[in-house]
Design a protein around this motif. Structure first.
Motif, PDB file in Angstrom:
ATOM      1  N   GLU A   1       4.164 -10.101  18.370  1.00  0.00           N
ATOM      2  CA  GLU A   1       3.165 -11.031  17.831  1.00  0.00           C
ATOM      3  C   GLU A   1       2.377 -11.700  18.955  1.00  0.00           C
ATOM      4  O   GLU A   1       1.154 -11.865  18.852  1.00  0.00           O
ATOM      5  CB  GLU A   1       3.846 -12.095  16.969  1.00  0.00           C
ATOM      6  CG  GLU A   1       4.386 -11.567  15.656  1.00  0.00           C
ATOM      7  CD  GLU A   1       5.152 -12.592  14.857  1.00  0.00           C
ATOM      8  OE1 GLU A   1       5.050 -12.545  13.617  1.00  0.00           O
ATOM      9  OE2 GLU A   1       5.860 -13.440  15.456  1.00  0.00           O
TER      10      GLU A   1
ATOM     11  N   MET B   1      -1.256 -12.524  16.884  1.00  0.00           N
ATOM     12  CA  MET B   1      -1.264 -12.786  15.441  1.00  0.00           C
ATOM     13  C   MET B   1       0.161 -12.839  14.917  1.00  0.00           C
ATOM     14  O   MET B   1       1.059 -12.247  15.508  1.00  0.00           O
ATOM     15  CB  MET B   1      -2.055 -11.712  14.697  1.00  0.00           C
ATOM     16  CG  MET B   1      -1.496 -10.307  14.859  1.00  0.00           C
ATOM     17  SD  MET B   1      -2.455  -9.007  14.049  1.00  0.00           S
ATOM     18  CE  MET B   1      -3.894  -8.924  15.079  1.00  0.00           C
TER      19      MET B   1
ATOM     20  N   ASP C   1      -2.402  -9.876   8.302  1.00  0.00           N
ATOM     21  CA  ASP C   1      -2.475  -9.091   9.543  1.00  0.00           C
ATOM     22  C   ASP C   1      -1.309  -8.121   9.625  1.00  0.00           C
ATOM     23  O   ASP C   1      -1.457  -6.974  10.040  1.00  0.00           O
ATOM     24  CB  ASP C   1      -2.477 -10.007  10.774  1.00  0.00           C
ATOM     25  CG  ASP C   1      -3.775 -10.770  10.942  1.00  0.00           C
ATOM     26  OD1 ASP C   1      -4.840 -10.240  10.563  1.00  0.00           O
ATOM     27  OD2 ASP C   1      -3.720 -11.896  11.475  1.00  0.00           O
TER      28      ASP C   1
END
Length: 87
Positions: free
Chosen positions: A41, A46, A61
């Motif tokens: 991440e 994200m 996402d």
């Protein structure tokens, strides 16, 4: 840089809906799975999961990245099998 293990941990966690269950499948610990996904991440910039008391759910996402990750893992598997045939 992204590595195959990060993608594998991410995909299995998504499919299991739980970092604990993913850790069992991967024969590792929940903190290790969590750290690996956090690293992915961070690299991508994200959040891939919404974390809930009952487990994890793919974020918007995460849903998009999941499809790419599945493809990458599938193709990596093809390459490994091809190597076995050639060698």
């Amino acid at each position: 840089m992204i590595n195959i293990n990060q993608l594998q941990y991410f995909v299995i966690s998504a499919e299991q809906g739980s970092l604990s269950k993913a850790a069992e499948v991967l024969y590792t610990t929940k903190p290790h799975v969590s750290k690996t996904i956090k690293s992915l991440e961070g690299y991508l910039g994200m959040e891939l999961f919404e974390r809930t008391p009952r487990g994890v759910i793919l974020s918007k996402d995460g849903e998009r990245i999941y499809a790419y990750a599945k493809n990458i893992l599938k193709n990596a598997g093809f390459l490994m099998r091809l190597k076995e045939v050639i060698w």
